[in-house]
Design a protein around this motif. Structure first.
Motif, PDB file in Angstrom:
ATOM      1  N   THR A  55       0.125  -5.425  -1.398  1.00  0.00           N
ATOM      2  CA  THR A  55       0.658  -4.061  -1.481  1.00  0.00           C
ATOM      3  C   THR A  55       1.087  -3.524  -0.109  1.00  0.00           C
ATOM      4  OG1 THR A  55      -1.602  -3.200  -1.349  1.00  0.00           O
ATOM      5  CG2 THR A  55      -0.666  -3.450  -3.546  1.00  0.00           C
ATOM      6  N   ARG A  56       1.205  -4.401   0.856  1.00  0.00           N
ATOM      7  CA  ARG A  56       1.546  -3.952   2.206  1.00  0.00           C
ATOM      8  C   ARG A  56       2.849  -3.164   2.238  1.00  0.00           C
ATOM      9  NH1 ARG A  56       1.440  -9.449   5.440  1.00  0.00           N
ATOM     10  NH2 ARG A  56       2.448 -10.068   3.477  1.00  0.00           N
ATOM     11  N   HIS A  57       3.826  -3.602   1.449  1.00  0.00           N
ATOM     12  CA  HIS A  57       5.144  -2.967   1.470  1.00  0.00           C
ATOM     13  C   HIS A  57       5.166  -1.603   0.802  1.00  0.00           C
ATOM     14  CE1 HIS A  57       4.739  -4.937  -2.379  1.00  0.00           C
ATOM     15  NE2 HIS A  57       5.791  -4.297  -2.848  1.00  0.00           N
ATOM     16  N   ARG A  58       4.066  -1.213   0.147  1.00  0.00           N
ATOM     17  CA  ARG A  58       4.015   0.080  -0.548  1.00  0.00           C
ATOM     18  C   ARG A  58       3.250   1.148   0.249  1.00  0.00           C
ATOM     19  NH1 ARG A  58       4.997  -0.255  -5.926  1.00  0.00           N
ATOM     20  NH2 ARG A  58       5.668   1.913  -5.583  1.00  0.00           N
ATOM     21  N   LEU A  59       2.602   0.749   1.317  1.00  0.00           N
ATOM     22  CA  LEU A  59       1.713   1.667   2.036  1.00  0.00           C
ATOM     23  C   LEU A  59       2.447   2.895   2.570  1.00  0.00           C
ATOM     24  CD1 LEU A  59      -0.457  -0.931   3.998  1.00  0.00           C
ATOM     25  CD2 LEU A  59      -1.022   0.230   1.850  1.00  0.00           C
ATOM     26  N   SER A  60       3.682   2.727   3.022  1.00  0.00           N
ATOM     27  CA  SER A  60       4.434   3.850   3.578  1.00  0.00           C
ATOM     28  C   SER A  60       4.821   4.874   2.515  1.00  0.00           C
ATOM     29  CB  SER A  60       5.697   3.343   4.277  1.00  0.00           C
ATOM     30  OG  SER A  60       6.563   2.715   3.337  1.00  0.00           O
ATOM     31  N   GLU A  61       4.674   4.512   1.231  1.00  0.00           N
ATOM     32  CA  GLU A  61       5.040   5.420   0.142  1.00  0.00           C
ATOM     33  C   GLU A  61       3.904   6.353  -0.259  1.00  0.00           C
ATOM     34  OE1 GLU A  61       7.159   3.456  -3.170  1.00  0.00           O
ATOM     35  OE2 GLU A  61       6.971   1.623  -1.988  1.00  0.00           O
ATOM     36  N   ILE A  62       2.717   6.132   0.287  1.00  0.00           N
ATOM     37  CA  ILE A  62       1.569   6.965  -0.066  1.00  0.00           C
ATOM     38  C   ILE A  62       1.709   8.331   0.604  1.00  0.00           C
ATOM     39  CG2 ILE A  62      -0.940   7.200   0.057  1.00  0.00           C
ATOM     40  CD1 ILE A  62      -1.074   4.111   0.204  1.00  0.00           C
ATOM     41  N   THR A  63       1.720   9.383  -0.196  1.00  0.00           N
ATOM     42  CA  THR A  63       1.849  10.742   0.338  1.00  0.00           C
ATOM     43  C   THR A  63       0.576  11.564   0.159  1.00  0.00           C
ATOM     44  OG1 THR A  63       2.763  11.529  -1.773  1.00  0.00           O
ATOM     45  CG2 THR A  63       4.335  10.777  -0.095  1.00  0.00           C
ATOM     46  N   VAL A  64      -0.331  11.088  -0.661  1.00  0.00           N
ATOM     47  CA  VAL A  64      -1.586  11.801  -0.912  1.00  0.00           C
ATOM     48  C   VAL A  64      -2.512  11.621   0.296  1.00  0.00           C
ATOM     49  CG1 VAL A  64      -3.642  11.855  -2.387  1.00  0.00           C
ATOM     50  CG2 VAL A  64      -1.382  11.528  -3.403  1.00  0.00           C
ATOM     51  N   PRO A  65      -3.185  12.687   0.764  1.00  0.00           N
ATOM     52  CA  PRO A  65      -4.141  12.539   1.873  1.00  0.00           C
ATOM     53  C   PRO A  65      -5.145  11.424   1.579  1.00  0.00           C
ATOM     54  CG  PRO A  65      -3.817  14.859   1.350  1.00  0.00           C
ATOM     55  CD  PRO A  65      -3.101  14.083   0.281  1.00  0.00           C
ATOM     56  N   THR A  66      -5.372  10.570   2.585  1.00  0.00           N
ATOM     57  CA  THR A  66      -6.155   9.352   2.368  1.00  0.00           C
ATOM     58  C   THR A  66      -7.241   9.193   3.422  1.00  0.00           C
ATOM     59  OG1 THR A  66      -4.236   8.244   1.377  1.00  0.00           O
ATOM     60  CG2 THR A  66      -6.035   6.840   2.158  1.00  0.00           C
ATOM     61  N   THR A  67      -8.441   8.869   2.957  1.00  0.00           N
ATOM     62  CA  THR A  67      -9.547   8.527   3.839  1.00  0.00           C
ATOM     63  C   THR A  67      -9.927   7.078   3.599  1.00  0.00           C
ATOM     64  OG1 THR A  67     -10.423  10.788   3.814  1.00  0.00           O
ATOM     65  CG2 THR A  67     -11.933   9.039   4.491  1.00  0.00           C
ATOM     66  N   LEU A  68      -9.999   6.306   4.664  1.00  0.00           N
ATOM     67  CA  LEU A  68     -10.346   4.885   4.613  1.00  0.00           C
ATOM     68  C   LEU A  68     -11.762   4.717   5.134  1.00  0.00           C
ATOM     69  CD1 LEU A  68      -7.052   3.860   6.395  1.00  0.00           C
ATOM     70  CD2 LEU A  68      -7.461   3.565   3.942  1.00  0.00           C
ATOM     71  N   VAL A  69     -12.615   4.075   4.349  1.00  0.00           N
ATOM     72  CA  VAL A  69     -14.005   3.861   4.749  1.00  0.00           C
ATOM     73  C   VAL A  69     -14.233   2.357   4.862  1.00  0.00           C
ATOM     74  CG1 VAL A  69     -16.426   4.246   4.180  1.00  0.00           C
ATOM     75  CG2 VAL A  69     -14.720   5.986   3.594  1.00  0.00           C
ATOM     76  N   GLN A  70     -14.533   1.892   6.063  1.00  0.00           N
ATOM     77  CA  GLN A  70     -14.645   0.468   6.345  1.00  0.00           C
ATOM     78  C   GLN A  70     -16.044   0.135   6.842  1.00  0.00           C
ATOM     79  OE1 GLN A  70     -12.144  -2.229   6.201  1.00  0.00           O
ATOM     80  NE2 GLN A  70     -14.189  -3.132   6.266  1.00  0.00           N
ATOM     81  N   SER A  71     -16.617  -0.938   6.333  1.00  0.00           N
ATOM     82  CA  SER A  71     -17.931  -1.378   6.804  1.00  0.00           C
ATOM     83  C   SER A  71     -17.762  -2.452   7.879  1.00  0.00           C
ATOM     84  CB  SER A  71     -18.750  -1.942   5.635  1.00  0.00           C
ATOM     85  OG  SER A  71     -18.316  -3.247   5.302  1.00  0.00           O
ATOM     86  N   VAL A  72     -18.885  -2.943   8.375  1.00  0.00           N
ATOM     87  CA  VAL A  72     -18.857  -4.034   9.335  1.00  0.00           C
ATOM     88  C   VAL A  72     -19.339  -5.304   8.640  1.00  0.00           C
ATOM     89  CG1 VAL A  72     -19.231  -2.537  11.324  1.00  0.00           C
ATOM     90  CG2 VAL A  72     -21.200  -3.507  10.137  1.00  0.00           C
ATOM     91  N   GLY A  73     -18.895  -6.460   9.106  1.00  0.00           N
ATOM     92  CA  GLY A  73     -19.375  -7.720   8.555  1.00  0.00           C
ATOM     93  C   GLY A  73     -18.995  -7.957   7.114  1.00  0.00           C
ATOM     94  N   ASP A  74     -17.798  -7.505   6.720  1.00  0.00           N
ATOM     95  CA  ASP A  74     -17.341  -7.640   5.335  1.00  0.00           C
ATOM     96  C   ASP A  74     -16.409  -8.849   5.233  1.00  0.00           C
ATOM     97  OD1 ASP A  74     -16.252  -7.377   2.814  1.00  0.00           O
ATOM     98  OD2 ASP A  74     -15.657  -5.286   3.044  1.00  0.00           O
ATOM     99  N   ILE A  75     -16.839  -9.895   4.520  1.00  0.00           N
ATOM    100  CA  ILE A  75     -16.014 -11.101   4.443  1.00  0.00           C
ATOM    101  C   ILE A  75     -14.831 -10.931   3.502  1.00  0.00           C
ATOM    102  CG2 ILE A  75     -17.986 -12.586   4.966  1.00  0.00           C
ATOM    103  CD1 ILE A  75     -17.847 -13.494   1.975  1.00  0.00           C
TER     104      ILE A  75
END
Length: 281
Positions: A216-236
């Motif tokens: 979905t990389r090519h669709r990321l620029s189309e997102i207009t809704v406010p977005t929060t990304l939550v990332q952990s550490v050591g995630d395979i």
């Protein structure tokens, strides 16, 4: 009189359609009926139960919607159609259906893993249904591609798919400890193992192929809704650098780095995840 009868018939059909969605996706609604709505979406091989420890923390001041994607949990397995679900777009269709059937839009959507991208696709089509996206350990592509490091080579994924096909219980037993990455919480690893092992074999194999070959990389620029990304550490499953990749490509998005390891942070650290969700609201 004819107009009134037509309106009643239309309303009746809409009610039946909503009832069908509620049944098909095993939708459950709890919390405060008059409060803003949060919809939680689960990831591959799991179901809505994985969100309960987090969701219950919002029940006093939010309306909570939990559901199962078709083929998972208590959903209607007979509705699983390989053609409809041959891409993430089919799951985005289901999410839109669930939100409309449950009501309360615009909603905050919290999606774990692949559900983050499913939510993104749904929001691109229907931004009116969403007030915010909160993605927990999301990835727009799992396969490595040139300079892009998704974390998996194609051969790795083919081996994974073959393992599910030939020995799903064994595959679940070996993968669960690796994805939870918390030796101090063996009960979480066991829970994930059970969920993986008990997913209908037909769904486990097909959905895995769809997820791991999605892009979905090519669709990321189309997102207009406010977005929060939550990332952990050591995630395979979703390496930590993916959070930064997404932040650069989703306009105005916010990245939160959790002080917690593994892919199933909503199971291993529900209080920490709930804190970040509330902070984003």
């Amino acid at each position: 009189m004819e107009t009134s009868a037509h309106s009643l018939a239309h309303a009746s059909r809409a009610d039946r359609a909503n009832d069908d969605v509620i049944r098909r996706n095993a939708v459950t609604v709890t919390g405060r009926a008059d409060a803003p709505t949060i919809v939680f979406g689960h990831g591959y091989g799991t179901d809505q139960s994985t969100w309960r420890a987090v969701a219950e923390r919002f029940s006093d001041d939010h309306r909570i919607v939990l559901f199962d994607y078709v083929g998972s949990g208590g959903s209607d397995i007979s509705a699983y159609d390989e053609q409809r679900y041959d891409s993430l777009e089919g799951y985005a269709d289901d999410l839109i259906d669930v939100i409309e059937a449950a009501g309360g839009e615009p909603v905050v959507f919290v999606g774990h893993s692949v559900s983050g991208m499913i939510g993104a696709l749904a929001s691109i089509r229907r931004p009116d249904l969403f007030s915010r996206l909160i993605m927990i350990c999301p990835s727009p592509r799992y396969l490595n591609d040139g300079e892009y490091i998704g974390g998996f080579e194609r051969d790795d994924v083919l081996e994974l798919l073959a393992a599910i096909e030939t020995n799903q219980p064994g595959w679940a037993a070996s993968l669960a400890p690796a994805v939870t990455a918390r030796e101090d919480l063996p009960e979480v690893s066991e829970r994930v193992r059970n969920l993986y092992a008990n997913t209908a074999h037909r769904v486990a194999t097909h959905f895995a192929r769809v997820v791991f070959f999605s892009d979905t990389r090519h669709r990321l620029s189309e997102i207009t809704v406010p977005t929060t990304l939550v990332q952990s550490v050591g995630d395979i499953i979703c390496p930590p650098h993916i959070g930064g990749y997404l932040k650069q490509r989703i306009t105005g998005s916010e990245l939160v780095q959790l002080d917690s390891a593994g892919h199933f942070v909503h199971l291993t650290d529900p209080a920490l995840v709930a804190e970040q969700i509330r902070r984003a609201l």
